[in-house]
Design a protein around this motif. Structure first.
Motif, short mmCIF file in Angstrom:
data_model
loop_
_atom_site.label_atom_id
_atom_site.label_comp_id
_atom_site.label_asym_id
_atom_site.label_seq_id
_atom_site.Cartn_x
_atom_site.Cartn_y
_atom_site.Cartn_z
N THR A 201 6.99 -5.47 3.65
CA THR A 201 5.60 -5.85 3.84
C THR A 201 4.68 -4.85 3.15
O THR A 201 4.87 -3.63 3.28
N GLY A 202 3.71 -5.37 2.41
CA GLY A 202 2.78 -4.48 1.72
C GLY A 202 1.57 -5.23 1.21
O GLY A 202 1.50 -6.46 1.29
N GLU A 203 0.64 -4.48 0.67
CA GLU A 203 -0.58 -5.05 0.12
C GLU A 203 -0.25 -6.11 -0.93
O GLU A 203 0.74 -5.98 -1.66
N ALA A 204 -1.06 -7.15 -1.00
CA ALA A 204 -0.75 -8.29 -1.85
C ALA A 204 -0.55 -7.89 -3.31
O ALA A 204 0.33 -8.43 -3.99
N ASP A 205 -1.35 -6.96 -3.81
CA ASP A 205 -1.25 -6.59 -5.22
C ASP A 205 -0.57 -5.24 -5.42
O ASP A 205 -0.84 -4.54 -6.40
N SER A 206 0.31 -4.87 -4.50
CA SER A 206 1.04 -3.61 -4.61
C SER A 206 2.32 -3.79 -5.41
O SER A 206 3.29 -4.39 -4.93
N PRO A 207 2.38 -3.28 -6.65
CA PRO A 207 3.61 -3.43 -7.44
C PRO A 207 4.77 -2.64 -6.84
O PRO A 207 5.93 -3.04 -6.99
N SER A 208 4.49 -1.54 -6.15
CA SER A 208 5.56 -0.77 -5.52
C SER A 208 6.27 -1.57 -4.45
O SER A 208 7.49 -1.46 -4.27
N THR A 209 5.52 -2.40 -3.72
CA THR A 209 6.13 -3.25 -2.70
C THR A 209 7.11 -4.23 -3.33
O THR A 209 8.21 -4.45 -2.83
N ASP A 210 6.71 -4.84 -4.43
CA ASP A 210 7.60 -5.76 -5.13
C ASP A 210 8.86 -5.06 -5.63
O ASP A 210 9.97 -5.58 -5.53
N ALA A 217 17.16 -6.15 -2.81
CA ALA A 217 17.86 -7.40 -3.14
C ALA A 217 18.96 -7.16 -4.16
O ALA A 217 20.04 -7.77 -4.09
N THR A 218 18.71 -6.27 -5.11
CA THR A 218 19.68 -6.03 -6.19
C THR A 218 20.89 -5.25 -5.71
O THR A 218 22.04 -5.60 -6.02
N TYR A 219 20.66 -4.20 -4.94
CA TYR A 219 21.77 -3.31 -4.59
C TYR A 219 22.44 -3.63 -3.26
O TYR A 219 23.59 -3.26 -3.05
N LEU A 220 21.74 -4.30 -2.37
CA LEU A 220 22.39 -4.73 -1.12
C LEU A 220 22.90 -6.16 -1.22
O LEU A 220 23.65 -6.60 -0.34
N LYS A 221 22.46 -6.87 -2.26
CA LYS A 221 22.87 -8.26 -2.48
C LYS A 221 22.60 -9.11 -1.25
O LYS A 221 23.50 -9.78 -0.70
N ILE A 222 21.36 -9.07 -0.80
CA ILE A 222 20.94 -9.80 0.40
C ILE A 222 19.63 -10.53 0.10
O ILE A 222 18.92 -10.18 -0.85
N PRO A 223 19.30 -11.55 0.89
CA PRO A 223 17.98 -12.19 0.73
C PRO A 223 16.88 -11.25 1.22
O PRO A 223 16.99 -10.67 2.31
N VAL A 224 15.83 -11.10 0.43
CA VAL A 224 14.72 -10.21 0.77
C VAL A 224 13.42 -10.99 0.69
O VAL A 224 13.14 -11.65 -0.32
N ARG A 225 12.63 -10.89 1.75
CA ARG A 225 11.34 -11.55 1.79
C ARG A 225 10.24 -10.52 1.58
O ARG A 225 10.22 -9.48 2.22
N ARG A 226 9.33 -10.83 0.68
CA ARG A 226 8.20 -9.96 0.39
C ARG A 226 6.98 -10.53 1.11
O ARG A 226 6.49 -11.61 0.78
N ALA A 227 6.49 -9.83 2.15
CA ALA A 227 5.38 -10.33 2.96
C ALA A 227 4.11 -9.55 2.65
O ALA A 227 4.15 -8.41 2.19
N LYS A 228 2.97 -10.19 2.91
CA LYS A 228 1.67 -9.57 2.67
C LYS A 228 1.25 -8.78 3.91
O LYS A 228 1.30 -9.27 5.02
N GLY A 229 0.81 -7.55 3.67
CA GLY A 229 0.31 -6.71 4.74
C GLY A 229 -1.19 -6.49 4.62
O GLY A 229 -1.84 -6.99 3.69
N THR A 230 -1.74 -5.71 5.51
CA THR A 230 -3.18 -5.47 5.53
C THR A 230 -3.55 -4.07 5.06
O THR A 230 -4.64 -3.85 4.54
N ALA A 231 -2.66 -3.10 5.22
CA ALA A 231 -2.95 -1.73 4.81
C ALA A 231 -2.62 -1.55 3.33
O ALA A 231 -1.83 -2.31 2.76
N PRO A 232 -3.21 -0.55 2.66
CA PRO A 232 -2.91 -0.30 1.25
C PRO A 232 -1.45 0.07 1.02
O PRO A 232 -0.81 0.67 1.89
N GLY A 233 -0.93 -0.29 -0.15
CA GLY A 233 0.43 0.08 -0.51
C GLY A 233 1.48 -0.61 0.34
O GLY A 233 1.31 -1.72 0.81
N ILE A 234 2.61 0.08 0.53
CA ILE A 234 3.71 -0.45 1.33
C ILE A 234 3.42 -0.18 2.81
O ILE A 234 3.03 0.93 3.18
N ASN A 235 3.63 -1.19 3.64
CA ASN A 235 3.35 -1.05 5.08
C ASN A 235 4.63 -0.87 5.90
O ASN A 235 4.66 -0.05 6.82
#
Length: 325
Positions: A201-210, A217-235
């Protein structure tokens, strides 16, 4: 010491640097690289120079700043040389380019590069679409961009993904080092169970969150959901496993809380990293970052959705009193 050289040439700048070295009594210089900063002339220029000066205390270097001025002006090169206390542990050469010269910074940089030493190019603000094909980027062994400063940070990441070349890096990736370290350390503790899914979960336009979501997702080979948060950066990051979730939450951008079943809740230092800290880390390595490359390729593995909201507690059922007959 700051020396201004208006309407000059690179040969005169080079000669002045040699003169300063001789008069200053310096016999040998321990410069390990040349850092070329490319930016538009303005307030951002001084911020970038300040960050480079601090970074030079760990990585002594020659800093060349290509500050592009007005394109409509007459072609002109104004130079400024900074040494001593005004240059940290480096020597700083600021080149302000005007007119047609503003688009040909590479021709001004080449004569000032340290011989037989690596070159690092850094775009602290807007960066080229393909850094490796940029005239200054082609001179560099390492090319550092910052997607967070682009007008559309998430779209900028997609450009990085499509144009990646060995030596490319981005400060949006460097800002994740502490998050990655804490999450990896948490998984080294029992119970050693497989992670089945994750939510970042992180700010909508946070590239670090993505990037953090793509890394998981790449190294654990699991489904990962990217959710929108309210605080700046990664939440927050939540890793699901059979015995319970591992949660790393940072609501205030300073201190994080790590929680997992069977372990006490821990507060960890997780403040948002400064540009200087990120630049220092980037200058520690000049080889290709294979993990960053794999993470960029994994951006299409994440799914997007809203942040999870706590379930509402159902109200107890009430019975209406029976009507009198």
């Amino acid at each position: 010491m700051i020396i201004d050289m208006p309407s000059t040439t690179t040969s005169k700048v080079n000669a002045k640097i040699v003169e300063l070295r001789q008069t200053g009594g310096a016999v040998a210089l321990g410069r390990v690289l040349t850092l070329v900063i490319v930016t538009d002339d303005g307030e951002k220029t001084e911020e970038a120079v300040e960050a480079a000066n601090e970074a030079s205390r760990e990585h002594p270097c020659r800093v060349i700043v290509v500050a592009r001025g007005a394109r409509k002006a007459a072609p002109r090169l104004d130079a400024q040389i900074r040494v001593g206390g005004d240059a940290g542990a480096s020597e700083v050469v600021v080149l302000r380019l005007y007119g047609e010269l503003a688009d040909h910074g590479d021709t001004c940089v080449i004569p000032l590069l340290l011989p037989d030493s690596p070159v690092v190019a850094w775009w602290p603000s807007e960066s080229p679409q393909v850094p490796a094909e940029d005239p200054i980027g082609t001179l560099a062994h390492r090319r550092i961009t910052d997607a967070a400063t682009d007008k559309n940070p998430i779209k900028a990441l997609e450009h990085r993904r499509g144009s990646y070349s060995d030596g490319d890096s981005d400060l949006a990736w460097t800002r994740l080092t502490s998050w990655r370290a804490y999450l990896a350390a948490a998984l080294d503790l029992p119970p050693y169970e497989k992670i089945t899914a994750a939510t970042v979960t992180g700010e909508a336009d946070s590239p670090s969150t993505d990037l953090l979501a793509a890394w998981l997702a790449t190294y654990l080979k699991i489904p990962v959901r990217r959710a929108k948060g309210t605080a700046p950066g990664i939440n927050a990051v939540t890793l699901q496993r059979r015995s319970g979730a591992v949660e790393l939450v940072r609501p205030d951008g300073k201190v994080g809380t790590l929680e997992q079943p069977g372990q006490p809740s821990r507060r960890v230092a997780l403040s948002r990293r400064s540009v200087t800290d990120c630049l220092v880390e980037e200058l520690r390595r000049l080889d290709p970052d294979e993990v960053y490359e794999a993470t960029l390729k994994g951006l299409d593995k994440i799914t997007r959705g809203r942040a999870a909201t706590p379930a509402k507690t159902p109200k107890p059922a009430t019975r209406r009193p029976a009507k009198a007959k």
